[in-house]
Scaffold this active site. Structure first.
Site, mmCIF file in Angstrom:
data_model
loop_
_atom_site.group_PDB
_atom_site.id
_atom_site.type_symbol
_atom_site.label_atom_id
_atom_site.label_comp_id
_atom_site.label_asym_id
_atom_site.label_seq_id
_atom_site.Cartn_x
_atom_site.Cartn_y
_atom_site.Cartn_z
ATOM 1 N N CYS A 116 34.629 -45.757 -110.492
ATOM 2 C CA CYS A 116 34.015 -46.516 -109.399
ATOM 3 C C CYS A 116 34.961 -46.751 -108.244
ATOM 4 O O CYS A 116 35.304 -47.902 -107.926
ATOM 5 C CB CYS A 116 33.494 -47.835 -109.948
ATOM 6 S SG CYS A 116 32.123 -47.515 -111.043
ATOM 7 N N GLU A 117 35.460 -45.707 -107.653
ATOM 8 C CA GLU A 117 36.134 -45.829 -106.367
ATOM 9 C C GLU A 117 36.147 -44.468 -105.692
ATOM 10 O O GLU A 117 36.158 -43.427 -106.367
ATOM 11 C CB GLU A 117 37.538 -46.416 -106.481
ATOM 12 C CG GLU A 117 38.554 -45.622 -107.209
ATOM 13 C CD GLU A 117 39.946 -46.218 -106.999
ATOM 14 O OE1 GLU A 117 40.589 -45.827 -106.024
ATOM 15 O OE2 GLU A 117 40.372 -47.073 -107.796
ATOM 16 N N GLU B 216 67.281 -29.593 -114.817
ATOM 17 C CA GLU B 216 66.345 -30.644 -115.252
ATOM 18 C C GLU B 216 64.932 -30.336 -114.802
ATOM 19 O O GLU B 216 64.266 -31.177 -114.215
ATOM 20 C CB GLU B 216 66.769 -31.987 -114.649
ATOM 21 C CG GLU B 216 68.180 -32.389 -114.956
ATOM 22 C CD GLU B 216 68.587 -33.644 -114.199
ATOM 23 O OE1 GLU B 216 67.734 -34.316 -113.603
ATOM 24 O OE2 GLU B 216 69.791 -33.945 -114.224
ATOM 25 N N TYR C 251 52.634 -33.605 -115.152
ATOM 26 C CA TYR C 251 52.222 -34.857 -114.506
ATOM 27 C C TYR C 251 50.698 -35.017 -114.554
ATOM 28 O O TYR C 251 50.084 -35.546 -113.625
ATOM 29 C CB TYR C 251 52.771 -34.934 -113.061
ATOM 30 C CG TYR C 251 54.270 -34.738 -113.038
ATOM 31 C CD1 TYR C 251 55.118 -35.748 -113.482
ATOM 32 C CD2 TYR C 251 54.836 -33.532 -112.630
ATOM 33 C CE1 TYR C 251 56.496 -35.563 -113.505
ATOM 34 C CE2 TYR C 251 56.208 -33.342 -112.653
ATOM 35 C CZ TYR C 251 57.029 -34.360 -113.094
ATOM 36 O OH TYR C 251 58.390 -34.186 -113.130
ATOM 37 N N GLY D 168 60.997 -29.802 -114.956
ATOM 38 C CA GLY D 168 59.847 -30.225 -115.754
ATOM 39 C C GLY D 168 58.613 -29.462 -115.309
ATOM 40 O O GLY D 168 58.049 -28.658 -116.047
ATOM 41 N N ARG D 169 58.219 -29.690 -114.047
ATOM 42 C CA ARG D 169 56.994 -29.087 -113.522
ATOM 43 C C ARG D 169 56.979 -27.562 -113.696
ATOM 44 O O ARG D 169 55.976 -26.992 -114.120
ATOM 45 C CB ARG D 169 56.876 -29.417 -112.032
ATOM 46 C CG ARG D 169 55.559 -29.017 -111.404
ATOM 47 C CD ARG D 169 55.629 -29.210 -109.893
ATOM 48 N NE ARG D 169 56.076 -30.512 -109.501
ATOM 49 C CZ ARG D 169 55.274 -31.561 -109.268
ATOM 50 N NH1 ARG D 169 53.975 -31.417 -109.372
ATOM 51 N NH2 ARG D 169 55.774 -32.718 -108.916
ATOM 52 N N TYR E 158 48.728 -37.995 -104.698
ATOM 53 C CA TYR E 158 49.559 -37.181 -103.793
ATOM 54 C C TYR E 158 48.721 -36.277 -102.889
ATOM 55 O O TYR E 158 49.288 -35.377 -102.256
ATOM 56 C CB TYR E 158 50.481 -36.251 -104.600
ATOM 57 C CG TYR E 158 51.299 -36.885 -105.686
ATOM 58 C CD1 TYR E 158 52.278 -37.839 -105.395
ATOM 59 C CD2 TYR E 158 51.147 -36.504 -107.017
ATOM 60 C CE1 TYR E 158 53.050 -38.389 -106.397
ATOM 61 C CE2 TYR E 158 51.921 -37.054 -108.028
ATOM 62 C CZ TYR E 158 52.866 -37.998 -107.709
ATOM 63 O OH TYR E 158 53.626 -38.527 -108.704
ATOM 64 N N GLY F 200 63.525 -29.992 -108.742
ATOM 65 C CA GLY F 200 62.485 -29.308 -109.518
ATOM 66 C C GLY F 200 61.875 -28.137 -108.784
ATOM 67 O O GLY F 200 61.318 -28.284 -107.695
HETATM 68 C C1 LIG Z 1 66.155 -37.027 -112.112
HETATM 69 C C2 LIG Z 1 64.992 -36.115 -112.238
HETATM 70 N N1 LIG Z 1 65.085 -35.073 -113.089
HETATM 71 C C3 LIG Z 1 64.049 -34.237 -113.252
HETATM 72 C C4 LIG Z 1 62.852 -34.388 -112.567
HETATM 73 C C5 LIG Z 1 61.765 -33.414 -112.818
HETATM 74 O O1 LIG Z 1 61.348 -32.743 -111.684
HETATM 75 P P1 LIG Z 1 60.363 -31.522 -111.790
HETATM 76 O O2 LIG Z 1 59.260 -31.879 -112.694
HETATM 77 O O3 LIG Z 1 59.914 -31.269 -110.412
HETATM 78 O O4 LIG Z 1 61.133 -30.359 -112.311
HETATM 79 C C6 LIG Z 1 62.720 -35.449 -111.662
HETATM 80 C C7 LIG Z 1 61.483 -35.624 -110.914
HETATM 81 O O5 LIG Z 1 61.377 -36.287 -109.922
HETATM 82 C C8 LIG Z 1 63.817 -36.343 -111.494
HETATM 83 O O6 LIG Z 1 63.750 -37.354 -110.628
#
Ligand SMILES: Cc1ncc(COP(=O)(O)O)c(C=O)c1O
Length: 434
Positions: free
Chosen positions: A358-359, A288, A387, A290-291, A331, A238
């Site tokens: 409460c933590e 792939e 996330y 996402g972030r 994190y 990612g």
């Molecule tokens: C198999 C796989 N694909 C895609 C992602 C998405 O990663 P990112 O959101 O950093 O692009 C992850 C995240 O850990 C992953 O494990």
């Protein structure tokens, strides 16, 4: 880059004044920019011109139906990790046929669901899983398309909890055992070998680990093409986003001002390094991310409850909490916090920014330099699109936040704030306690 900026003194998402969103839908509320997501999607596509690319947006980053639909409209498939995510794609009107199914513990029911909806490919994480996929496909009279996830043992230089391609991570089959796994796969009658996959981690801020991983796995992919006729290589890993100077990074000028050696990873530098390595393979390339697609496209709006001046420090207590955005607690991650209304006459403030849970872990920022904001004022947590909502919980019986999508001057609620009744709908007190 992104579409959050001050227009006059007020923070806007595209052409929408974020204070108007907070007024209508309350806080905490996530707000996303459709233009930013589209921009990131298209930049990534452009940067890989010359390759046959399928972008499988990683739904785990943000799986709200509207976001999935937006990416589907742009032409994305999806990287999915549960039956729930498969059903989300279906509910959003997306295509399972151009999606992949990853994860180390796919259940028989999830495998069956993916097969019944024509999943593009399973990303297989172990030999027992291969046997299970073969078994389920056999029962359904189907052939399961698969790629084996190889673990290249590459250090992605990211947070330990989001590193996925080291030999001590639970993911994938070590590269040295992968050839044997493919030989096993070739013997299964209900499995069709279609590709190879790897993933080295999330929030990668330099291109070097991608290059190292592709250099390691590329020759193996070429062997697989010769031996089994595979058609694709999923080069998961990612791309990272800007968290520290998130607001400023919405402007082109900020990027231009960064010294070349410190410039965060861009799709352009990613493409420039990877296209020459991938092109000779002659394989379809799956991504792939996402972030990168949604992270800078979202903020979390929150209202200040109190400014508490303690003996040792100041605490800015806001109405969002770790249940809404767990990344800082989980994190130690940094989210820039900015006032919705900018005012140069504000005094400087150093405070811990905390939620009402409460933590002591319910802390978004320690000793943060801020502009002083008082009770009732609004702030935005930047870079919260990935996330954020997907990792939220109901801890302390706090309802799931609302979500809003902006496009140009339009905005719409895409996920209503949860009610108390919805939170307890599945619960009951058993008769023996009454
Ligand atoms: C198999 C796989 N694909 C895609 C992602 C998405 O990663 P990112 O959101 O950093 O692009 C992850 C995240 O850990 C992953 O494990």
């Amino acid at each position: 880059m992104h579409h959050f900026h001050y227009s006059g003194s007020d923070l806007h998402c595209e052409s929408v004044d974020l204070a108007a969103v907070a007024k209508l839908y309350g806080t905490p509320t996530y707000v996303y920019s459709a233009a930013t997501m589209e921009d990131h999607f298209r930049r990534l596509q452009r940067s890989l011109a010359g390759l046959d690319v399928q972008l499988c947006y990683a739904a785990k980053a943000n799986s709200s139906l509207a976001i999935l639909r937006h990416f589907s409209n742009l032409g994305a498939g999806f990287d999915l990790v549960s039956g729930g995510e498969i059903r989300r794609v279906l509910a959003a009107g997306g295509h399972v046929k151009s999606s992949v199914f990853a994860g180390v513990g796919k259940t028989e029911a999830e495998i069956a669901l993916a097969l019944q909806h024509g999943i593009f490919s399973f990303h297989v994480e172990s030999e027992p899983e291969l046997a299970r996929i073969n078994h389920v496909a056999g029962k359904l009279g189907l052939k399961a398309p698969i790629a084996i996830r190889v673990n290249p043992d590459v250090d992605a230089h990211t947070h330990a909890k989001i590193t996925t391609g080291k030999s001590d991570n639970k993911f994938g089959i070590p590269l040295k055992y992968a050839a044997a796994a493919y030989e096993a796969a070739a013997k299964y009658p209900n499995v069709q070998i279609k590709g190879v996959q790897m993933h080295i981690g999330s929030q990668l801020t330099s291109v070097a680990p991608f290059v190292e991983a592709v250099t390691k796995v590329g020759p193996f992919a070429a062997d697989l093409k010769a031996k089994y006729g595979i058609s694709y290589f999923s080069i998961g890993g990612g791309m990272g986003i800007v968290y520290r100077e998130a607001l400023a990074s919405g402007q082109a000028a900020w990027w231009e001002a960064q010294p070349a050696e410190q410039r965060p990873l861009t799709p352009e530098s990613y493409g420039a390094a990877l296209v020459p390595l991938l092109q000779p393979l002659g394989l379809k390339i799956l991504l792939e991310h996402g972030r990168f697609m949604v992270g800078n496209a979202g903020v979390l709006l929150s209202r200040v409850e109190h400014l508490k001046r303690g003996a040792a420090k100041n605490f800015l207590i806001v109405d969002a909490a770790m249940n809404d955005l767990v990344r800082p607690a989980m994190y130690d991650s940094f989210h820039e916090i900015v006032p919705l209304h900018r005012d140069s006459s504000r005094r400087a403030l150093v405070a811990d920014v905390v939620g009402p849970i409460c933590e002591s872990g319910d802390c978004f920022a320690k000793d943060r330099q801020l502009q002083e904001v008082g009770e009732g004022e609004l702030v935005a947590f930047m870079s919260a699109g990935a996330y954020g909502y997907t990792m939220a919980s109901r801890y302390n019986t706090r309802a799931m936040a609302a979500e809003v999508l902006v496009r140009g001057s339009a905005f719409e609620l895409i996920n209503a704030r949860e009610t108390f009744e919805q939170m307890i709908a599945g619960e009951k007190v058993p008769a023996f306690l009454k």
